[in-house]
Enzyme design. Structure first.
Site, PDB file in Angstrom:
ATOM      1  N   ARG A 135      11.558  -1.542  10.545  1.00 10.37           N
ATOM      2  CA  ARG A 135      10.536  -1.248  11.540  1.00 10.37           C
ATOM      3  C   ARG A 135      10.574  -2.242  12.689  1.00 10.37           C
ATOM      4  O   ARG A 135      10.779  -3.428  12.483  1.00 10.37           O
ATOM      5  CB  ARG A 135       9.156  -1.275  10.882  1.00 10.37           C
ATOM      6  CG  ARG A 135       8.824   0.055  10.225  1.00 10.37           C
ATOM      7  CD  ARG A 135       7.605  -0.032   9.384  1.00 10.37           C
ATOM      8  NE  ARG A 135       6.494  -0.764  10.013  1.00 10.37           N
ATOM      9  CZ  ARG A 135       5.307  -0.880   9.446  1.00 10.37           C
ATOM     10  NH1 ARG A 135       5.072  -0.315   8.271  1.00 10.37           N
ATOM     11  NH2 ARG A 135       4.358  -1.553  10.041  1.00 10.37           N
ATOM     12  N   ARG A 153      -9.194   0.718   9.359  1.00 12.98           N
ATOM     13  CA  ARG A 153      -8.819  -0.652   9.672  1.00 12.98           C
ATOM     14  C   ARG A 153      -9.905  -1.375  10.449  1.00 12.98           C
ATOM     15  O   ARG A 153      -9.746  -2.563  10.756  1.00 12.98           O
ATOM     16  CB  ARG A 153      -7.564  -0.642  10.539  1.00 12.98           C
ATOM     17  CG  ARG A 153      -6.281  -0.992   9.803  1.00 12.98           C
ATOM     18  CD  ARG A 153      -5.161  -0.798  10.819  1.00 12.98           C
ATOM     19  NE  ARG A 153      -3.962  -1.517  10.516  1.00 12.98           N
ATOM     20  CZ  ARG A 153      -2.935  -1.005   9.823  1.00 12.98           C
ATOM     21  NH1 ARG A 153      -2.995   0.181   9.306  1.00 12.98           N
ATOM     22  NH2 ARG A 153      -1.854  -1.728   9.643  1.00 12.98           N
ATOM     23  N   LYS A 160       0.825  -1.214   0.000  1.00 14.42           N
ATOM     24  CA  LYS A 160       0.000   0.000   0.000  1.00 14.42           C
ATOM     25  C   LYS A 160       0.861   1.267   0.000  1.00 14.42           C
ATOM     26  O   LYS A 160       0.628   2.183  -0.776  1.00 14.42           O
ATOM     27  CB  LYS A 160      -0.922   0.020   1.236  1.00 14.42           C
ATOM     28  CG  LYS A 160      -1.852  -1.188   1.325  1.00 14.42           C
ATOM     29  CD  LYS A 160      -2.760  -1.114   2.559  1.00 14.42           C
ATOM     30  CE  LYS A 160      -2.034  -1.163   3.889  1.00 14.42           C
ATOM     31  NZ  LYS A 160      -1.502  -2.478   4.282  1.00 14.42           N
ATOM     32  N   ARG A 195      -0.276  -8.856  13.557  1.00 14.51           N
ATOM     33  CA  ARG A 195      -0.784  -7.915  12.555  1.00 14.51           C
ATOM     34  C   ARG A 195      -1.687  -8.620  11.551  1.00 14.51           C
ATOM     35  O   ARG A 195      -2.716  -8.083  11.135  1.00 14.51           O
ATOM     36  CB  ARG A 195       0.385  -7.232  11.840  1.00 14.51           C
ATOM     37  CG  ARG A 195       1.011  -6.145  12.710  1.00 14.51           C
ATOM     38  CD  ARG A 195       2.445  -5.849  12.330  1.00 14.51           C
ATOM     39  NE  ARG A 195       2.579  -5.198  11.040  1.00 14.51           N
ATOM     40  CZ  ARG A 195       3.717  -5.141  10.353  1.00 14.51           C
ATOM     41  NH1 ARG A 195       4.810  -5.717  10.818  1.00 14.51           N
ATOM     42  NH2 ARG A 195       3.766  -4.524   9.203  1.00 14.51           N
ATOM     43  N   ARG A 240      12.026  -6.293   4.525  1.00 14.15           N
ATOM     44  CA  ARG A 240      11.769  -4.885   4.216  1.00 14.15           C
ATOM     45  C   ARG A 240      12.650  -3.910   5.002  1.00 14.15           C
ATOM     46  O   ARG A 240      12.903  -4.097   6.174  1.00 14.15           O
ATOM     47  CB  ARG A 240      10.292  -4.619   4.543  1.00 14.15           C
ATOM     48  CG  ARG A 240       9.900  -3.168   4.548  1.00 14.15           C
ATOM     49  CD  ARG A 240       8.414  -3.019   4.399  1.00 14.15           C
ATOM     50  NE  ARG A 240       7.700  -3.175   5.662  1.00 14.15           N
ATOM     51  CZ  ARG A 240       6.398  -2.942   5.785  1.00 14.15           C
ATOM     52  NH1 ARG A 240       5.678  -2.598   4.725  1.00 14.15           N
ATOM     53  NH2 ARG A 240       5.798  -3.098   6.932  1.00 14.15           N
TER      54      ARG A 240
END
Ligand code: ADP
Ligand code: ZN
Length: 214
Positions: free
Chosen positions: A160, A87, A13, A171, A126
């Protein structure tokens, strides 16, 4: 045009939102980025959410709706991209009301579909540029050999705190329990479009373009 990019963590996203900002001059509203900023700047709210975020749980609706409300009231844009918001169903209802209050509409909801195995692989690989936020991936888009960001030349890359397997499980669970019902919610409102989030960045980009221009 105001749009939502909807999808699980790691669906891409943020990467796609950045392209839309560059190409269309839209404004990206990422509640994840706002919350991380609040955390880094040491505000009281930042301290409250830091722990929740590190675990991969959801921050309260009240906090994130407040963040979005403030932006919608102060930022003038020729289109917002909501990334990571809403969300929950309560957030979705609130967004509808906030936009209506500003005399605006929600135009499209783009669901980015990616299978779960791919998500985990993407997220643990990532990293992002600490200066400009460009997203890198150890496998598909590694940090250049000279250690400099291709976008801004910065050399400080971050991972992160919640990009680890343990938080990721939470998550994903939160996504399936709380966020995935929004797919049905927006489908029923006739706003939903789906794109295949598994393709290359450019391919996903053109699919989204086709949806927005349709
Ligand atoms: P990702 O989509 O990769 O999981 P985000 O950057 O959108 O990451 O969000 C990171 C974390 O910030 C979430 O796991 C959650 O703790 C918090 N968060 C972000 N947006 C929301 C939201 N709309 N409602 C509740 N919590 C949120
Ligand atoms: Zn950079």
């Amino acid at each position: 045009m105001n749009i939502i990019l909807l999808g699980p963590p790691g669906a891409g996203k943020g990467t796609q939102a950045r392209h839309l900002v560059e190409e269309r001059g839209m404004v990206q509203l990422s509640t994840g980025d706002m919350l991380r900023e609040a955390k880094d700047s040491g505000t009281e709210m930042g301290e409250v959410v830091a722990d929740v975020m590190a675990r991969g749980a959801l921050v309260t609706d009240e906090i994130v709706i407040g963040l979005i409300r403030e932006k919608l009231e102060t930022v003038k844009a020729n289109g917002f991209i909501f990334d990571g918001f809403p969300r929950t169903l309560a957030q979705a209802d609130a967004l509808g009301e906030l936009l209506e209050g500003e005399g605006q509409t929600l135009d499209k909801v783009v669901e980015m579909r990616v299978d779960d195995e791919a998500l985990v692989a993407r997220i643990v690989a990532r990293s992002t540029c600490g200066m400009c936020g460009e997203v890198y991936n150890d496998n598909t888009k590694p940090i250049p050999a000279d250690g400099k960001c291709t976008n801004c030349g910065g050399s400080d890359f971050k991972r992160r705190a919640d990009d680890n397997e343990e938080s990721l499980k939470t998550r994903l669970m939160e996504y399936y329990k709380q966020t995935s019902p929004l797919i049905g919610y927006y489908y029923a409102k006739g706003m939903l479009s789906r794109v295949d989030g598994l393709g290359a960045i450019d391919a996903v980009q053109s699919e989204i373009k086709a949806v927005l221009d349709a």
